[in-house]
Design an enzyme around this catalytic site. Sequence first.
Site, short mmCIF file in Angstrom:
data_model
loop_
_atom_site.label_atom_id
_atom_site.label_comp_id
_atom_site.label_asym_id
_atom_site.label_seq_id
_atom_site.Cartn_x
_atom_site.Cartn_y
_atom_site.Cartn_z
N GLY A 24 0.78 -1.24 0.00
CA GLY A 24 0.00 0.00 0.00
C GLY A 24 0.80 1.28 0.00
O GLY A 24 0.32 2.32 -0.43
N GLU A 83 4.87 3.85 6.04
CA GLU A 83 3.59 3.13 6.00
C GLU A 83 2.51 3.99 5.37
O GLU A 83 2.45 5.20 5.60
CB GLU A 83 3.15 2.81 7.44
CG GLU A 83 3.24 1.36 7.84
CD GLU A 83 2.29 0.40 7.12
OE1 GLU A 83 1.85 0.68 5.98
OE2 GLU A 83 2.00 -0.65 7.71
N ASP A 84 1.62 3.37 4.63
CA ASP A 84 0.48 4.09 4.05
C ASP A 84 -0.50 4.53 5.13
O ASP A 84 -0.89 5.68 5.21
CB ASP A 84 -0.24 3.22 3.00
CG ASP A 84 -0.52 1.80 3.49
OD1 ASP A 84 -0.22 1.47 4.65
OD2 ASP A 84 -1.04 1.01 2.69
N ASP A 141 -3.71 1.70 11.39
CA ASP A 141 -5.10 1.50 11.82
C ASP A 141 -5.04 0.99 13.27
O ASP A 141 -4.81 1.77 14.18
CB ASP A 141 -5.72 0.50 10.83
CG ASP A 141 -7.20 0.25 11.04
OD1 ASP A 141 -7.70 0.42 12.15
OD2 ASP A 141 -7.88 -0.13 10.08
N LYS A 180 -5.29 6.44 12.01
CA LYS A 180 -6.66 6.47 12.56
C LYS A 180 -6.53 6.43 14.08
O LYS A 180 -6.46 5.35 14.68
CB LYS A 180 -7.45 5.25 12.09
CG LYS A 180 -7.74 5.22 10.59
CD LYS A 180 -8.55 3.97 10.24
CE LYS A 180 -8.78 3.85 8.75
NZ LYS A 180 -9.41 2.56 8.39
N PHE A 234 -13.18 3.44 6.46
CA PHE A 234 -12.35 2.69 5.52
C PHE A 234 -12.08 3.56 4.29
O PHE A 234 -13.00 4.13 3.71
CB PHE A 234 -13.04 1.39 5.11
CG PHE A 234 -12.14 0.49 4.32
CD1 PHE A 234 -11.18 -0.28 4.96
CD2 PHE A 234 -12.25 0.43 2.94
CE1 PHE A 234 -10.32 -1.09 4.23
CE2 PHE A 234 -11.40 -0.39 2.20
CZ PHE A 234 -10.43 -1.15 2.85
N VAL A 235 -10.81 3.69 3.92
CA VAL A 235 -10.44 4.55 2.80
C VAL A 235 -9.68 3.76 1.72
O VAL A 235 -9.06 2.74 2.02
CB VAL A 235 -9.59 5.75 3.27
CG1 VAL A 235 -10.41 6.73 4.10
CG2 VAL A 235 -8.36 5.30 4.05
N ASP A 281 -6.04 -0.15 -0.97
CA ASP A 281 -6.99 -0.92 -1.76
C ASP A 281 -8.15 -1.46 -0.93
O ASP A 281 -8.07 -1.56 0.30
CB ASP A 281 -6.29 -2.10 -2.43
CG ASP A 281 -5.96 -3.22 -1.42
OD1 ASP A 281 -5.34 -2.91 -0.39
OD2 ASP A 281 -6.33 -4.37 -1.67
N ARG A 324 -6.24 1.14 -5.70
CA ARG A 324 -4.93 1.71 -5.39
C ARG A 324 -4.57 2.87 -6.32
O ARG A 324 -3.80 3.76 -5.96
CB ARG A 324 -3.83 0.64 -5.54
CG ARG A 324 -3.91 -0.49 -4.54
CD ARG A 324 -2.61 -1.29 -4.56
NE ARG A 324 -2.73 -2.60 -3.96
CZ ARG A 324 -2.61 -2.86 -2.66
NH1 ARG A 324 -2.39 -1.88 -1.81
NH2 ARG A 324 -2.72 -4.09 -2.20
P1 IMP Z 1 -3.28 -2.35 11.21
O1 IMP Z 1 -2.39 -3.51 11.48
O2 IMP Z 1 -4.67 -2.56 11.74
O3 IMP Z 1 -2.69 -1.02 11.67
O4 IMP Z 1 -3.50 -2.28 9.66
C1 IMP Z 1 -2.48 -1.89 8.81
C2 IMP Z 1 -2.72 -2.26 7.37
O5 IMP Z 1 -4.10 -2.49 7.08
C3 IMP Z 1 -2.32 -1.11 6.46
O6 IMP Z 1 -0.97 -1.18 6.09
C4 IMP Z 1 -3.26 -1.27 5.29
O7 IMP Z 1 -2.70 -2.15 4.36
C5 IMP Z 1 -4.49 -1.90 5.88
N1 IMP Z 1 -5.54 -0.88 6.17
C6 IMP Z 1 -5.89 -0.37 7.35
N2 IMP Z 1 -6.89 0.52 7.24
C7 IMP Z 1 -7.18 0.58 5.93
C8 IMP Z 1 -8.12 1.36 5.15
O8 IMP Z 1 -8.91 2.20 5.64
N3 IMP Z 1 -8.12 1.12 3.81
C9 IMP Z 1 -7.29 0.22 3.21
N4 IMP Z 1 -6.40 -0.50 3.89
C10 IMP Z 1 -6.34 -0.33 5.24
#
Ligand code: IMP
Length: 179
Positions: free
Chosen positions: A49, A103-104, A107, A135, A156-157, A163, A169
């Site tokens: 991402g 990182e993109d 979350d 977030k 969710f974005v 994606d 993407r």
């Molecule tokens: P985390 O481990 O919950 O912080 O999630 C991290 C990964 O989940 C990111 O690197 C993204 O690939 C994916 N992700 C989290 N939120 C979103 C979203 O809103 N849209 C798309 N991908 C997301």
Amino acid sequence: MTEPWKLHDKTFVKYMSERKIQAGVKKLAARLNLEYQGKKPLFVVVLNGSFIFASDLLKRISIDCEIAFVKVSSYKGVNSTGKIEEVIGLDIPVEGRHVVLVEDIVDSGLTIVKLIDKIKALKAFDVKVAACLLKPEAYKMDYPIDYVCFRIPNDFVVGYGLDYDGLGRNSADIYKISE
Ligand code: IMP
């Protein structure tokens, strides 16, 4: 993209323009250029991402730096599974280095914090995170996310590299899911 943007079974509406994103990225790059001056940081880009964000950010980094790429997978559909799979591809030694994970989006933080732990175990001097999006309401970990372009609500974005099950993407703007 024409609005609303339909991806699989969901529709998305424009949330953040390319112009706004680029302004945020530029500001973050300026900060990194100052704070990492003389430290020769190792930027570790977390694929997939982050590819657009990393490209825009790193083009604006003017100090000496190295760039590596890793891949982890933890997300299917619109909910985080909370599992980090394998970390693939870290082929530059990190011992003693100032590492910045690119990182993109952060979350729940599970992915990034597990990655931080792995890189710390490899004896990096320090490990920080540069994220395009954070977030705050979803973030559950104690580790500070030092460098963030934008804090966003818990929606969710897609777009700008992010994606929804493989789609979305390829947009310079960011879209959010519409109810
Ligand atoms: P985390 O481990 O919950 O912080 O999630 C991290 C990964 O989940 C990111 O690197 C993204 O690939 C994916 N992700 C989290 N939120 C979103 C979203 O809103 N849209 C798309 N991908 C997301």
